[in-house]
Scaffold this active site. Sequence first.
Site, PDB file in Angstrom:
ATOM      1  N   ARG A 180       0.814  -1.218   0.000  1.00 12.11           N
ATOM      2  CA  ARG A 180       0.000   0.000   0.000  1.00 12.11           C
ATOM      3  C   ARG A 180       0.844   1.262   0.000  1.00 12.11           C
ATOM      4  NH1 ARG A 180      -0.745  -3.750   2.988  1.00 12.11           N
ATOM      5  NH2 ARG A 180      -2.520  -5.171   2.819  1.00 12.11           N
ATOM      6  N   LYS A 222     -14.410  -0.346  -4.151  1.00 18.91           N
ATOM      7  CA  LYS A 222     -14.776  -0.367  -2.735  1.00 18.91           C
ATOM      8  C   LYS A 222     -14.198   0.818  -1.981  1.00 18.91           C
ATOM      9  CE  LYS A 222     -14.522  -1.546   1.689  1.00 18.91           C
ATOM     10  NZ  LYS A 222     -13.599  -0.931   2.679  1.00 18.91           N
ATOM     11  N   PRO A 239     -20.627   0.753   0.036  1.00 18.82           N
ATOM     12  CA  PRO A 239     -19.393  -0.042  -0.072  1.00 18.82           C
ATOM     13  C   PRO A 239     -19.669  -1.517   0.192  1.00 18.82           C
ATOM     14  CG  PRO A 239     -19.105   1.844   1.413  1.00 18.82           C
ATOM     15  CD  PRO A 239     -20.570   1.708   1.149  1.00 18.82           C
ATOM     16  N   ASP A 241     -17.666  -4.768   1.072  1.00 13.42           N
ATOM     17  CA  ASP A 241     -16.421  -5.427   1.465  1.00 13.42           C
ATOM     18  C   ASP A 241     -16.734  -6.877   1.807  1.00 13.42           C
ATOM     19  OD1 ASP A 241     -17.751  -5.099   3.896  1.00 13.42           O
ATOM     20  OD2 ASP A 241     -15.879  -5.219   4.979  1.00 13.42           O
ATOM     21  N   GLN A 278     -25.852   0.123   5.130  1.00  8.70           N
ATOM     22  CA  GLN A 278     -24.658  -0.707   4.991  1.00  8.70           C
ATOM     23  C   GLN A 278     -23.876  -0.727   6.279  1.00  8.70           C
ATOM     24  OE1 GLN A 278     -20.312  -0.831   4.737  1.00  8.70           O
ATOM     25  NE2 GLN A 278     -21.546   0.979   4.988  1.00  8.70           N
TER      26      GLN A 278
END
Length: 308
Positions: A180, A222, A239, A241, A278
């Site tokens: 990352r 996402k 989103p 996930d 969500q």
Amino acid sequence: MASADWTSWRPLRLAEDVPAGTLAEQLDGGQAFRWSRDADGAWIGVFNRTLAALRPGPEGLEWRGRSGATGTESALRHYLDADGAQARLSESLPWRSDEVLRSARAAYPGLRILRQDPHEALIGFLCSSNKRILQIRVMVAALAAKLGEPLGGGFHALPSWQAVAAADEAVLRACSLGYRAAYLRGTAKKLLARPRWADEFAALETPALLDELQALPGVGPKVAACVALFGFGRLESFPVDTWVVQALAKAYGLHGWKPAQLEQFGKAHFGEAAGLAQQYLFSAARQGELRPAAITLPSRPAHPKSRR
DNA sequence: GTCCAGGATTCAG
DNA sequence: CTGAATCATGGA
């Protein structure tokens, strides 16, 4: 251990009460990654350049800030949606006809989407891919400590894109970012040339905003949805996930659906505050409090029209 | 040791 | 276009 010079505790009047469990889930449940408990159980966090503490009191939420700091209370009120806009949106969700949502919502009464700064949301979720929430918090804390502007008392703001772009490779590696690190550097270099990026993005309609976000390295569907939801207040963003995939499969019987299809389902089923729904489902699923329910739903995957 | 994590990117078909 | 491999790291 360094400490800050705090004001006394004061009540924070919100439109709706936030129980202790909801407060914990809200501050440390995967929306923001900058809050932690102190020895007394109070929450301490930094958002923008505000250092604040929160705790549930006998008569509601209490807060304190750095002595001498101005604007802490109003910043907190904005951050926590004190005026109650989301309370009305939550009420408008289809929880009356959807017992899965009803139980998830009842498990975290008063749960809200934190109104984070776009910069904070983007940094946090650039670090989020394939990582547990606790580890994301460690990464973000390391970034702030090593590259962020000191705020006194051992606290730091999040690093600017300049600081990230100029950082030593070794410094970034020491933040446990893994692959990352390249995402952060790449995004930093692109946004370095656009100092007003947050304002420019905020002016876009949500579909265009998602496209702009996904044009950044390390930002896929996402992460873009999370940044739109948590950083730009796009409550309709949904989103998907791994937890939401499991939650929708288990509770709604949507086995084998792909993330893009589940996103379509979420937006269609939950509407303008789908992102809030969500978050209820995400929190309930993660705490193992989500139970399947016999509600009538489509048995055939939707066909999301591909954007772009 | 194996598996998984608030996934994205790259590549093969 | 879709699906699989790969990515770096740490905790269970």
